[in-house]
Write a protein that holds these residues in place. Structure first.
Motif, PDB file in Angstrom:
ATOM      1  N   VAL A   1      68.832  62.777  78.147  1.00 26.80           N
ATOM      2  CA  VAL A   1      69.848  63.721  78.630  1.00 26.80           C
ATOM      3  C   VAL A   1      70.916  63.044  79.483  1.00 26.80           C
ATOM      4  CG1 VAL A   1      68.316  65.703  78.529  1.00 26.80           C
ATOM      5  CG2 VAL A   1      68.485  64.410  80.635  1.00 26.80           C
ATOM      6  N   GLY A   2      70.672  61.816  79.873  1.00 26.63           N
ATOM      7  CA  GLY A   2      71.672  61.101  80.659  1.00 26.63           C
ATOM      8  C   GLY A   2      71.188  59.698  80.985  1.00 26.63           C
ATOM      9  N   LEU A   3      72.132  58.784  81.224  1.00 26.35           N
ATOM     10  CA  LEU A   3      71.743  57.443  81.624  1.00 26.35           C
ATOM     11  C   LEU A   3      72.628  56.951  82.751  1.00 26.35           C
ATOM     12  CD1 LEU A   3      72.957  54.439  79.629  1.00 26.35           C
ATOM     13  CD2 LEU A   3      73.528  56.653  78.722  1.00 26.35           C
ATOM     14  N   GLY A   4      72.061  56.035  83.533  1.00 28.62           N
ATOM     15  CA  GLY A   4      72.804  55.442  84.630  1.00 28.62           C
ATOM     16  C   GLY A   4      72.627  53.939  84.626  1.00 28.62           C
ATOM     17  N   PHE A   5      73.632  53.241  85.128  1.00 31.48           N
ATOM     18  CA  PHE A   5      73.600  51.783  85.208  1.00 31.48           C
ATOM     19  C   PHE A   5      73.526  51.335  86.664  1.00 31.48           C
ATOM     20  CE2 PHE A   5      75.887  52.445  81.164  1.00 31.48           C
ATOM     21  CZ  PHE A   5      75.187  51.582  80.332  1.00 31.48           C
TER      22      PHE A   5
ATOM     23  N   GLY B   1      66.219  54.677  90.279  1.00 30.08           N
ATOM     24  CA  GLY B   1      67.485  55.003  90.935  1.00 30.08           C
ATOM     25  C   GLY B   1      68.623  55.108  89.938  1.00 30.08           C
ATOM     26  N   ALA B   2      68.645  54.206  88.961  1.00 27.15           N
ATOM     27  CA  ALA B   2      69.670  54.276  87.907  1.00 27.15           C
ATOM     28  C   ALA B   2      69.475  55.535  87.061  1.00 27.15           C
ATOM     29  CB  ALA B   2      69.603  53.022  87.035  1.00 27.15           C
ATOM     30  N   ALA B   3      68.212  55.868  86.771  1.00 33.03           N
ATOM     31  CA  ALA B   3      67.923  57.065  85.971  1.00 33.03           C
ATOM     32  C   ALA B   3      68.338  58.339  86.712  1.00 33.03           C
ATOM     33  CB  ALA B   3      66.438  57.108  85.617  1.00 33.03           C
ATOM     34  N   VAL B   4      68.217  58.331  88.049  1.00 30.48           N
ATOM     35  CA  VAL B   4      68.678  59.466  88.866  1.00 30.48           C
ATOM     36  C   VAL B   4      70.154  59.757  88.548  1.00 30.48           C
ATOM     37  CG1 VAL B   4      69.365  60.069  91.242  1.00 30.48           C
ATOM     38  CG2 VAL B   4      67.022  59.323  90.765  1.00 30.48           C
ATOM     39  N   LEU B   5      70.961  58.693  88.413  1.00 28.13           N
ATOM     40  CA  LEU B   5      72.388  58.855  88.105  1.00 28.13           C
ATOM     41  C   LEU B   5      72.584  59.558  86.765  1.00 28.13           C
ATOM     42  CD1 LEU B   5      73.491  55.252  89.122  1.00 28.13           C
ATOM     43  CD2 LEU B   5      73.613  57.322  90.542  1.00 28.13           C
ATOM     44  N   GLY B   6      71.730  59.187  85.783  1.00 26.09           N
ATOM     45  CA  GLY B   6      71.796  59.838  84.475  1.00 26.09           C
ATOM     46  C   GLY B   6      71.391  61.300  84.546  1.00 26.09           C
ATOM     47  N   ALA B   7      70.369  61.595  85.367  1.00 27.72           N
ATOM     48  CA  ALA B   7      69.909  62.977  85.524  1.00 27.72           C
ATOM     49  C   ALA B   7      70.996  63.843  86.154  1.00 27.72           C
ATOM     50  CB  ALA B   7      68.640  62.998  86.378  1.00 27.72           C
ATOM     51  N   VAL B   8      71.718  63.280  87.142  1.00 29.32           N
ATOM     52  CA  VAL B   8      72.798  64.028  87.795  1.00 29.32           C
ATOM     53  C   VAL B   8      73.975  64.205  86.838  1.00 29.32           C
ATOM     54  CG1 VAL B   8      74.458  63.990  89.709  1.00 29.32           C
ATOM     55  CG2 VAL B   8      72.082  63.302  90.099  1.00 29.32           C
ATOM     56  N   ALA B   9      74.311  63.134  86.102  1.00 30.31           N
ATOM     57  CA  ALA B   9      75.416  63.219  85.135  1.00 30.31           C
ATOM     58  C   ALA B   9      75.105  64.231  84.039  1.00 30.31           C
ATOM     59  CB  ALA B   9      75.682  61.846  84.514  1.00 30.31           C
ATOM     60  N   GLY B  10      73.811  64.351  83.669  1.00 25.86           N
ATOM     61  CA  GLY B  10      73.387  65.308  82.647  1.00 25.86           C
ATOM     62  C   GLY B  10      73.207  66.718  83.171  1.00 25.86           C
ATOM     63  N   LYS B  11      73.627  66.948  84.437  1.00 23.74           N
ATOM     64  CA  LYS B  11      73.609  68.282  85.070  1.00 23.74           C
ATOM     65  C   LYS B  11      72.206  68.847  85.240  1.00 23.74           C
ATOM     66  CE  LYS B  11      78.153  68.340  85.133  1.00 23.74           C
ATOM     67  NZ  LYS B  11      78.816  67.859  86.341  1.00 23.74           N
ATOM     68  N   LYS B  12      71.202  67.969  85.331  1.00 24.56           N
ATOM     69  CA  LYS B  12      69.840  68.444  85.593  1.00 24.56           C
ATOM     70  C   LYS B  12      69.628  68.722  87.086  1.00 24.56           C
ATOM     71  CE  LYS B  12      68.117  68.478  81.453  1.00 24.56           C
ATOM     72  NZ  LYS B  12      67.540  69.706  80.863  1.00 24.56           N
ATOM     73  N   PHE B  13      70.476  68.148  87.921  1.00 24.64           N
ATOM     74  CA  PHE B  13      70.406  68.346  89.366  1.00 24.64           C
ATOM     75  C   PHE B  13      71.834  68.478  89.900  1.00 24.64           C
ATOM     76  CE2 PHE B  13      66.701  65.825  88.191  1.00 24.64           C
ATOM     77  CZ  PHE B  13      65.665  66.549  88.782  1.00 24.64           C
ATOM     78  N   PRO B  14      72.019  69.267  90.977  1.00 26.46           N
ATOM     79  CA  PRO B  14      73.376  69.416  91.513  1.00 26.46           C
ATOM     80  C   PRO B  14      73.925  68.158  92.177  1.00 26.46           C
ATOM     81  CG  PRO B  14      71.788  70.733  92.796  1.00 26.46           C
ATOM     82  CD  PRO B  14      71.053  70.173  91.622  1.00 26.46           C
ATOM     83  N   GLY B  15      73.024  67.269  92.647  1.00 32.61           N
ATOM     84  CA  GLY B  15      73.512  66.068  93.307  1.00 32.61           C
ATOM     85  C   GLY B  15      72.430  65.015  93.394  1.00 32.61           C
ATOM     86  N   VAL B  16      72.812  63.829  93.876  1.00 30.41           N
ATOM     87  CA  VAL B  16      71.900  62.680  93.922  1.00 30.41           C
ATOM     88  C   VAL B  16      70.698  62.956  94.828  1.00 30.41           C
ATOM     89  CG1 VAL B  16      71.716  60.289  94.773  1.00 30.41           C
ATOM     90  CG2 VAL B  16      73.606  60.937  93.268  1.00 30.41           C
ATOM     91  N   ARG B  17      70.931  63.528  96.012  1.00 28.71           N
ATOM     92  CA  ARG B  17      69.820  63.752  96.941  1.00 28.71           C
ATOM     93  C   ARG B  17      68.800  64.731  96.352  1.00 28.71           C
ATOM     94  NH1 ARG B  17      69.296  64.858 102.916  1.00 28.71           N
ATOM     95  NH2 ARG B  17      67.181  64.042 103.227  1.00 28.71           N
ATOM     96  N   ASP B  18      69.266  65.773  95.652  1.00 28.15           N
ATOM     97  CA  ASP B  18      68.350  66.722  95.005  1.00 28.15           C
ATOM     98  C   ASP B  18      67.489  65.999  93.966  1.00 28.15           C
ATOM     99  OD1 ASP B  18      69.670  69.376  96.040  1.00 28.15           O
ATOM    100  OD2 ASP B  18      71.305  68.171  95.217  1.00 28.15           O
TER     101      ASP B  18
END
Length: 574
Positions: A78-82, A507-524
């Motif tokens: 659903v999303g990826l982060g680098f 931590g990189a995957a967190v960025l993908g999760a946020v970009a994929g709108k699974k969470f409202p922000g990084v801290r969540d």
């Protein structure tokens, strides 16, 4: 085989110094599969270079392997982060590599983070006393981008004129994946002197969008001789910036998706530097018994420091108010956890120093062979040897074995808190002993020297307004039990290890999760995906504390003596 939408996964990619790695995580932050692919590196004296083409091929190989190992179909991602080292990438208008090497080899278009060719340029930039320098501990390091850019302009004029985009490696990876050259607040603020707090009054993370880059100090760039970089709204170094995790462009381009084995349009989050991704991957990994009931959520996170321990070590702490700590990088607004100020300490050689100490000892080949025959690492073998030496000598405790050996670990300069790239390493207590036992003791003394360096950073930060009393550790060295126990004993804080072995990838995957709108922000996303593992407490034996307090004073004196000796020799040569 698809897992179905109920088992959507997040993909994290990390490009370290020696390899590209990819990891697949489920919705609870559990690692389902990871893979790595080696990358090439060229080293010639102070010049250390890599190739963006080679790195992209390694990233593609690692992503495909990780997806295969986790039996994940492209539509499940659903999303990826680098995340990546803060190396400097040079590309032309077509995105093709431009050489940053004396060799002229066009493959070599990356100045690696640890490259120290620009020490002279850093000194000249710091002499400018520009106001922006107060936001990087009072001065730039030769590992930051402004000195490296100045070096290229002064030494490789042809390359300088050809470059269309200068990018941090993680920003380049996101650009290569999406075609969007928006830069991260993490990279620009931490490594490029970008003043992220220029956005503080206008934007919150929840307003997620590309923000016009209003944090460049044009006067600074002109003063240091790089005024040409601010032409065209700073197009070469970044016209727009975004909070980490903000979705870039329209997601993966068709070309990048095909190369990675993923679907076009897969959301890609604005990236992080690798150490900062480690921070995002562990900072909320607090077991229930360690939670401080008397503190609010916002206060509690400000009592923690993350140690990202690999080739080097980064020390990450956040605060709601900006805290200026001399000799320590920052304060950086929103550079790791959005809307918090980041203080970033560091030691330029930790894992690299242990490797150096071991590999250059005459007993190393013998020990290496023995470790191989036992199917363990040389570190595990040395740790076992230390236990048996301690038993043989009836030592009161393991640390006491090094009472005659003291190490100042500044073999690649002192990044924090002295901010002295000219500092040198010291080993005090050498004899003619070349035995395996001697190597084990030297290894332990080096670990202790590194830990005293971290204690110095923690004490220095706390003396300037931080309230650090809990450490979280991740990275390769965090898997070394002696390394972690020595740090806990020396600093006097509990050290929490994460449940997952790959927190930088998380931590990189967190960025993908946020970009994929699974969470409202990084801290969540951090709260949902971070999880604690083992807690390592400091020794309760008062003799251990007394011993380390004494060795710490000797550690501090080794640097003071070095400054005195340096001054003596400068005067002798005048």
């Amino acid at each position: 085989m698809s897992r179905g939408s109920s088992s959507s996964v997040y993909l994290g990619v990390d490009v370290g110094t020696g390899s590209a790695r990819a990891g697949i995580f489920d919705q609870k932050g559990k690692l389902l599969g990871s893979a790595s692919s080696p990358i090439q590196i060229w080293k010639e004296k102070d010049c250390i270079e890599q190739s963006s083409t080679d790195i992209w091929h390694a990233v593609c190989a690692a992503v495909k392997s990780a997806c295969s190992l986790a039996t994940v179909a492209p539509e499940d991602v659903v999303g990826l982060g680098f995340a990546a080292t803060c190396s400097l990438v040079a590309v032309d208008a077509d995105g093709s590599p431009v050489s940053v090497s004396w060799s002229g080899d066009t493959r070599r278009n990356i100045i690696v983070w640890m490259d120290h060719r620009a020490v002279n340029q850093a000194e000249r930039i710091n002499a400018s006393n520009s106001p922006v320098l107060q936001y990087c501990g009072g001065g730039v390091s030769p590992e930051m981008q402004a000195p490296k850019l100045l070096w290229v302009k002064e030494n490789l004029q042809e390359s300088w004129s050809m470059v269309c985009r200068w990018m941090d490696l993680s920003d380049w990876l996101a650009y290569r994946a999406t075609g969007d050259d928006t830069r991260s607040l993490c990279t620009t603020v931490c490594k490029w002197t970008y003043l992220g707090h220029a956005h503080m009054e206008q934007w919150k993370e929840s307003d997620s969008r590309d923000m016009e880059a209003c944090g460049w100090d044009n006067v600074f760039w002109e003063e240091i001789g790089l005024g040409d970089l601010v032409e065209g709204n700073c197009a070469k170094i970044g016209r727009s910036v975004a909070f980490p995790g903000h979705p870039l462009g329209s997601g993966l381009t068709a070309t990048a998706a095909k190369e990675l084995g993923l679907l076009p349009g897969t959301p890609v989050g604005t990236p992080l530097i690798d150490a900062h991704a480690g921070g995002v991957g562990v900072m909320e990994s607090i077991p229930d018994q360690e939670l401080k009931v008397d503190l609010t959520d916002e206060e509690a996170i400000c009592h923690r420091m993350v140690l990202v321990c690999g080739t080097s070590t980064c020390h990450m702490a956040v605060s709601k108010n900006k805290l200026f700590v001399p000799g320590v990088w920052g304060p950086f607004w929103s550079a790791m956890v959005p809307e918090f100020w980041l203080t970033e300490g560091g030691q330029s050689a930790t894992g690299a120093l242990l490797d150096y100490i071991i590999e250059n000892h005459v007993a190393a080949p013998l020990l290496s062979n023995r470790a191989s025959s036992q199917s363990i690492s040389i570190y595990e073998l040395l740790n076992k040897m230390l236990l048996s030496i301690s038993d043989e000598q009836n030592s009161p405790f393991l640390s006491a074995l090094t009472q005659d050996i003291h190490v100042l670990p500044d073999f690649h300069g002192n990044r924090s808190p002295m901010a002295d790239p000219k500092s040198k390493g010291v080993i005090y207590g050498l004899t003619l002993d070349t035995s395996e036992k001697h190597l084990a003791l030297l290894y332990l003394a080096t670990i202790q020297g590194i830990a005293y360096g971290t204690r110095h950073i923690v004490e220095h930060c706390n003396a300037h307004g931080h309230k650090i009393d809990t450490l979280l550790a991740c990275g390769g060295l965090a898997k070394n039990s002696v390394y972690i126990q020595e740090h806990a004993d020396i600093i006097g804080c509990p050290i929490i290890l994460p449940r997952e072995n790959e927190p930088v990838l998380l931590g990189a995957a967190v960025l993908g999760a946020v970009a994929g709108k699974k969470f409202p922000g990084v801290r969540d996303a951090m709260k949902a995906l971070n999880a604690a593992g083992k807690v390592v407490n400091p020794s309760s034996d008062p003799r251990v504390k007394k011993y380390h307090d004494a060795k710490y004073q000797i550690f501090r004196s080794l640097y003071e003596q070095q400054l005195s000796h340096r001054s003596t020799m400068v005067q002798a040569l005048q």
